[in-house]
Write a protein that holds these residues in place. Structure first.
Motif, mmCIF file in Angstrom:
data_model
loop_
_atom_site.group_PDB
_atom_site.id
_atom_site.type_symbol
_atom_site.label_atom_id
_atom_site.label_comp_id
_atom_site.label_asym_id
_atom_site.label_seq_id
_atom_site.Cartn_x
_atom_site.Cartn_y
_atom_site.Cartn_z
ATOM 1 N N GLY A 173 -6.410 -32.373 107.533
ATOM 2 C CA GLY A 173 -5.103 -32.487 106.903
ATOM 3 C C GLY A 173 -5.097 -31.866 105.512
ATOM 4 N N VAL A 174 -3.938 -31.877 104.868
ATOM 5 C CA VAL A 174 -3.772 -31.217 103.570
ATOM 6 C C VAL A 174 -4.705 -31.804 102.514
ATOM 7 C CG1 VAL A 174 -2.139 -30.705 101.706
ATOM 8 C CG2 VAL A 174 -1.375 -30.642 104.084
ATOM 9 N N ASP A 175 -4.747 -33.126 102.411
ATOM 10 C CA ASP A 175 -5.491 -33.771 101.325
ATOM 11 C C ASP A 175 -6.998 -33.540 101.444
ATOM 12 O OD1 ASP A 175 -3.042 -34.804 100.414
ATOM 13 O OD2 ASP A 175 -3.211 -36.497 101.779
ATOM 14 N N SER A 176 -7.545 -33.845 102.614
ATOM 15 C CA SER A 176 -8.995 -33.673 102.750
ATOM 16 C C SER A 176 -9.379 -32.194 102.745
ATOM 17 C CB SER A 176 -9.511 -34.362 104.015
ATOM 18 O OG SER A 176 -9.011 -33.762 105.187
ATOM 19 N N SER A 177 -8.455 -31.321 103.121
ATOM 20 C CA SER A 177 -8.729 -29.884 103.067
ATOM 21 C C SER A 177 -8.882 -29.419 101.625
ATOM 22 C CB SER A 177 -7.611 -29.092 103.754
ATOM 23 O OG SER A 177 -7.611 -29.315 105.143
ATOM 24 N N TYR A 178 -7.983 -29.893 100.757
ATOM 25 C CA TYR A 178 -8.103 -29.477 99.360
ATOM 26 C C TYR A 178 -9.341 -30.100 98.718
ATOM 27 C CZ TYR A 178 -7.332 -28.282 94.575
ATOM 28 O OH TYR A 178 -7.530 -27.775 93.317
ATOM 29 N N LEU A 179 -9.639 -31.344 99.087
ATOM 30 C CA LEU A 179 -10.846 -31.988 98.574
ATOM 31 C C LEU A 179 -12.082 -31.199 99.000
ATOM 32 C CD1 LEU A 179 -12.150 -34.412 97.126
ATOM 33 C CD2 LEU A 179 -12.161 -35.596 99.335
ATOM 34 N N LEU A 180 -12.087 -30.746 100.243
ATOM 35 C CA LEU A 180 -13.212 -29.956 100.746
ATOM 36 C C LEU A 180 -13.345 -28.644 99.973
ATOM 37 C CD1 LEU A 180 -15.339 -30.025 103.050
ATOM 38 C CD2 LEU A 180 -13.756 -28.613 104.369
ATOM 39 N N TYR A 181 -12.206 -28.008 99.742
ATOM 40 C CA TYR A 181 -12.194 -26.750 98.973
ATOM 41 C C TYR A 181 -12.750 -26.962 97.570
ATOM 42 C CZ TYR A 181 -10.092 -23.144 95.985
ATOM 43 O OH TYR A 181 -9.888 -22.168 95.041
ATOM 44 N N ALA A 182 -12.308 -28.047 96.909
ATOM 45 C CA ALA A 182 -12.770 -28.323 95.548
ATOM 46 C C ALA A 182 -14.252 -28.658 95.517
ATOM 47 C CB ALA A 182 -11.950 -29.472 94.945
ATOM 48 N N ALA A 183 -14.710 -29.426 96.515
ATOM 49 C CA ALA A 183 -16.134 -29.767 96.572
ATOM 50 C C ALA A 183 -16.979 -28.517 96.816
ATOM 51 C CB ALA A 183 -16.373 -30.800 97.673
ATOM 52 N N GLN A 184 -16.485 -27.655 97.682
ATOM 53 C CA GLN A 184 -17.187 -26.394 97.949
ATOM 54 C C GLN A 184 -17.297 -25.556 96.675
ATOM 55 O OE1 GLN A 184 -18.857 -25.146 100.390
ATOM 56 N NE2 GLN A 184 -18.106 -23.206 101.180
ATOM 57 N N LEU A 244 -4.037 -36.813 91.288
ATOM 58 C CA LEU A 244 -3.360 -35.720 91.985
ATOM 59 C C LEU A 244 -2.400 -36.265 93.048
ATOM 60 C CD1 LEU A 244 -6.280 -33.176 92.446
ATOM 61 C CD2 LEU A 244 -4.416 -33.103 90.794
ATOM 62 N N THR A 245 -1.139 -35.862 92.967
ATOM 63 C CA THR A 245 -0.125 -36.280 93.924
ATOM 64 C C THR A 245 -0.091 -35.334 95.126
ATOM 65 O OG1 THR A 245 1.608 -34.935 92.910
ATOM 66 C CG2 THR A 245 1.301 -37.186 92.045
ATOM 67 N N LYS A 246 0.607 -35.748 96.164
ATOM 68 C CA LYS A 246 0.741 -34.918 97.360
ATOM 69 C C LYS A 246 1.371 -33.571 97.020
ATOM 70 C CE LYS A 246 0.414 -34.948 101.959
ATOM 71 N NZ LYS A 246 -0.773 -35.363 102.713
ATOM 72 N N GLU A 247 2.406 -33.597 96.203
ATOM 73 C CA GLU A 247 3.091 -32.360 95.842
ATOM 74 C C GLU A 247 2.150 -31.399 95.108
ATOM 75 O OE1 GLU A 247 7.093 -30.896 93.390
ATOM 76 O OE2 GLU A 247 6.547 -33.026 93.450
ATOM 77 N N GLU A 248 1.357 -31.939 94.184
ATOM 78 C CA GLU A 248 0.407 -31.110 93.433
ATOM 79 C C GLU A 248 -0.682 -30.570 94.364
ATOM 80 O OE1 GLU A 248 -1.618 -29.232 90.260
ATOM 81 O OE2 GLU A 248 0.427 -29.974 90.470
ATOM 82 N N ILE A 249 -1.122 -31.388 95.290
ATOM 83 C CA ILE A 249 -2.162 -30.945 96.223
ATOM 84 C C ILE A 249 -1.651 -29.815 97.112
ATOM 85 C CG2 ILE A 249 -3.558 -31.670 98.211
ATOM 86 C CD1 ILE A 249 -3.599 -34.489 96.813
ATOM 87 N N ARG A 250 -0.434 -29.938 97.603
ATOM 88 C CA ARG A 250 0.150 -28.849 98.410
ATOM 89 C C ARG A 250 0.239 -27.559 97.599
ATOM 90 N NH1 ARG A 250 1.956 -30.124 103.320
ATOM 91 N NH2 ARG A 250 2.567 -32.266 103.810
ATOM 92 N N SER A 251 0.682 -27.687 96.361
ATOM 93 C CA SER A 251 0.798 -26.515 95.495
ATOM 94 C C SER A 251 -0.560 -25.852 95.286
ATOM 95 C CB SER A 251 1.402 -26.928 94.151
ATOM 96 O OG SER A 251 1.449 -25.838 93.257
ATOM 97 N N ARG A 252 -1.579 -26.658 95.066
ATOM 98 C CA ARG A 252 -2.924 -26.115 94.848
ATOM 99 C C ARG A 252 -3.496 -25.500 96.126
ATOM 100 N NH1 ARG A 252 -6.473 -29.702 90.625
ATOM 101 N NH2 ARG A 252 -4.878 -30.006 89.019
#
Length: 247
Positions: A20-31, A143-151
């Motif tokens: 999903g969106v949230d864990s995908s961005y978390l994965l990207y940031a961790a990477q 980080l909010t959902k809207e900010e995560i989508r934007s990132r």
């Protein structure tokens, strides 16, 4: 605190990854910021095939190591009996399994994608995460959902505009026994609607009855395709109804 600062403080992390969106961005940031990391995907009857496909695709695009855990979630009667707090038992089982796998791989810290927009008071599974000491960097960093989508969009992640998707078990009314045939019927019905171009909808199940929940702009289109949809869904359910309260 920023995510860069978080991963500087916690440079070795396991990521509970759903696609999903949230864990995908978390994965990207961790990477990007962690010294060592690995993704863990819990594959069970509760996750539809398209979610697994998205997880595989993103992990491949990010060239992130991902371990897939095959879980027989329905063998636990506390989950299969589908009580109102089913999510607690389910999260407890899934994250305990991920933690065990992460420990095998040398990770002591597990992170999930809970964010600052999530209503923590209305999520029984949050208690299980706290008990297991799972950390939520997106929440800790505000980080909010809207900010995560934007990132996600800025980072070029294909999931940036993906609708929120709760597991298949959430479609079945509480106290109705969860079994594989019921979950497969839900998945087949939702895949049909996806192929027809509908987004951000739910197929709710009570016994052999399905209730469709759609966005208001999609209701007219659904009625225009009523016969086609009824014919297809009648293969899986005895009765099809429409919730007139839009999502």
């Amino acid at each position: 605190m920023t995510l860069q600062e978080y991963f500087a403080k916690h440079p070795k992390v396991a990521i509970a990854f759903s696609g999903g969106v949230d864990s995908s961005y978390l994965l990207y940031a961790a990477q990007r910021y962690a010294r060592k990391m690995k993704a863990y995907y819990a594959k069970s009857a509760f996750q539809p095939r398209h979610e697994f496909a998205d997880a595989l695709r993103l992990a491949q695009e990010l060239q992130t190591p991902m371990r897939v855990l095959e879980l027989d979630i329905l063998r636990h009667e506390s989950i299969a009996s589908n009580p109102e707090n089913r999510c607690y038992y389910c999260k407890r089982e899934i994250f305990s399994s991920i933690l065990a796998a992460a420990h095998e791989d040398g990770f002591s810290l597990l992170c999930d994608g809970t964010n600052a927009s999530d209503d923590l008071d209305d999520r029984p599974g949050v208690a299980a995460l706290r008990e297991l000491q799972v950390q939520s960097p997106l929440l800790l960093c505000g980080l909010t959902k809207e900010e995560i989508r934007s990132r996600c969009k800025e980072a070029g992640l294909f999931v940036w505009n993906k609708p929120a998707y709760a597991c298949l078990a959430t479609r079945v009314e509480h106290l109705q026994q969860l079994d594989l045939p019921t979950l497969q019927r839900v998945e087949a019905a939702e895949e049909l609607l996806m192929r027809l171009g509908f987004v951000d909808f739910r197929v709710r199940v009570s016994g052999r009855q399905a209730r469709l929940e759609l966005r208001e702009p999609d209701m007219t289109r659904l009625l225009a395709q009523r016969q086609e949809i009824l014919h297809a869904l009648k293969e899986h359910f005895d009765r099809i109804t429409l919730n007139l309260e839009a999502r």
